[in-house]
Design a protein around this motif. Sequence first.
Motif, short mmCIF file in Angstrom:
data_model
loop_
_atom_site.label_atom_id
_atom_site.label_comp_id
_atom_site.label_asym_id
_atom_site.label_seq_id
_atom_site.Cartn_x
_atom_site.Cartn_y
_atom_site.Cartn_z
N PRO A 43 -2.59 -6.50 -7.89
CA PRO A 43 -2.40 -5.53 -6.79
C PRO A 43 -1.12 -4.73 -6.96
O PRO A 43 -0.12 -5.20 -7.51
CB PRO A 43 -2.35 -6.42 -5.54
CG PRO A 43 -1.97 -7.77 -6.04
CD PRO A 43 -2.54 -7.89 -7.41
N GLY A 44 -1.16 -3.49 -6.49
CA GLY A 44 0.02 -2.64 -6.55
C GLY A 44 0.97 -2.93 -5.40
O GLY A 44 0.65 -3.65 -4.46
N ARG A 45 2.14 -2.33 -5.48
CA ARG A 45 3.16 -2.51 -4.46
C ARG A 45 3.03 -1.44 -3.38
O ARG A 45 2.51 -0.35 -3.62
CB ARG A 45 4.54 -2.45 -5.11
CG ARG A 45 4.85 -3.67 -5.94
CD ARG A 45 5.91 -3.43 -6.98
NE ARG A 45 5.36 -2.73 -8.15
CZ ARG A 45 5.97 -2.65 -9.33
NH1 ARG A 45 7.14 -3.23 -9.50
NH2 ARG A 45 5.41 -2.01 -10.34
N VAL A 46 3.52 -1.77 -2.19
CA VAL A 46 3.54 -0.83 -1.07
C VAL A 46 4.97 -0.71 -0.57
O VAL A 46 5.61 -1.70 -0.23
CB VAL A 46 2.62 -1.30 0.08
CG1 VAL A 46 2.71 -0.32 1.26
CG2 VAL A 46 1.18 -1.43 -0.39
N ILE A 47 5.46 0.53 -0.54
CA ILE A 47 6.82 0.80 -0.06
C ILE A 47 6.72 1.80 1.08
O ILE A 47 6.08 2.85 0.94
CB ILE A 47 7.71 1.38 -1.18
CG1 ILE A 47 7.74 0.45 -2.39
CG2 ILE A 47 9.13 1.62 -0.67
CD1 ILE A 47 6.83 0.86 -3.51
N THR A 48 7.32 1.48 2.20
CA THR A 48 7.33 2.37 3.36
C THR A 48 8.75 2.83 3.64
O THR A 48 9.64 1.99 3.82
CB THR A 48 6.75 1.68 4.60
OG1 THR A 48 5.40 1.27 4.33
CG2 THR A 48 6.76 2.61 5.80
N ILE A 49 8.95 4.14 3.65
CA ILE A 49 10.27 4.71 3.90
C ILE A 49 10.15 5.64 5.10
O ILE A 49 9.45 6.66 5.05
CB ILE A 49 10.79 5.47 2.66
CG1 ILE A 49 10.86 4.52 1.46
CG2 ILE A 49 12.15 6.11 2.95
CD1 ILE A 49 11.23 5.18 0.15
N LEU A 50 10.81 5.27 6.18
CA LEU A 50 10.70 6.01 7.42
C LEU A 50 11.90 6.93 7.63
O LEU A 50 13.02 6.60 7.23
CB LEU A 50 10.62 5.04 8.61
CG LEU A 50 9.48 4.00 8.55
CD1 LEU A 50 9.58 3.07 9.76
CD2 LEU A 50 8.12 4.69 8.52
N GLY A 51 11.65 8.06 8.28
CA GLY A 51 12.73 8.92 8.70
C GLY A 51 13.28 8.45 10.04
O GLY A 51 13.00 7.34 10.50
N ASP A 52 14.07 9.30 10.69
CA ASP A 52 14.65 8.95 11.98
C ASP A 52 13.52 8.81 13.01
O ASP A 52 12.62 9.64 13.08
CB ASP A 52 15.60 10.05 12.45
CG ASP A 52 16.84 10.15 11.56
OD1 ASP A 52 16.90 9.43 10.56
OD2 ASP A 52 17.73 10.95 11.88
#
Length: 313
Positions: A203-212
């Motif tokens: 499985p691949g990786r999941v990265i979540t990057i949120l703004g303000d």
Amino acid sequence: MDITFLGTGAGRPVSGRNVTSSALRLPAARGTFWLFDCGEGTQHQLMKTSHKLSRLERIFITHLHGDHTFGLPGLLSSRAFSGGTTPVTVYGPKGIKQLIEMSLSLTQTNLEYELHIEEIEEEGIIFEDEQFTVTAAELEHRVPCFGYRIVEKPVSGKLNAIKLQGLGVKPGPVYGRLKQGLDAELPDGRMVYANEVKGPSIPGRVITILGDTSPCENTVLLGVGADLLVHEATFAADLPDKAVEFGHSTTIHAAEAAVRAGAKKLVITHFSSRYRQEDLEQLADEARVLFPETLAATDLLTVPIPRIVEPRE
């Protein structure tokens, strides 16, 4: 893959803490990186890392506030002087195109590479190739602001060389077909089925990057099952009303989102200038009460994002 935090401050830089930006290193075979936000001084921070501007592939801007965008014109200009010749694509809310093109025009800056600017008009997939999918969704802030979910596609399982040797299959075209997941017929008429000689896909990786953002459902939806969730924590736990008033979150808000999303690791960032460097561990401890796997980002901190391989049965 890993992520380096180039700036972890909110609003304005302070001693030891630049404004928001982070660099996501893609798999080694790709040899490039993506940038998320580009506050003033981002290119100076990049020079303290192993990232080269010539290897920058894409820039994702969460919103147009200056602490997330004032570094863009300089960085794009410097890339032209740093041997960057490959195209760069910038994604962001409506207005990002005007901001960049006006800055470059008024300063008579000519780029020696193709620059593509894509304004996000609606939520959903904004980029996809053979390796990654990037989804954007709107957050709760004082201006239009997006969070990004980066999903790495699964990697095909490895061929079982011992099993193939037992079947009398030698390296060659048959190997190539099986590696692609295609069944193959041997010269003697026997069939070799790919699913019987390949290991399970990784499985691949999941990265979540949120703004303000203040607390909202999309912080959870974007972060579902994430290997790494990057969430702002502008204020400490004792200032929830102030955080929401200005479209921001507290340490507890970030931890609650991570818990609800089922994320594996949380990194909090975008700290108010009221907090000193020595306060950051206390901010992380507030989040750890709800979500133990929490780190407080510091400038130039690099966090590895390993591929999690499930053991074979």
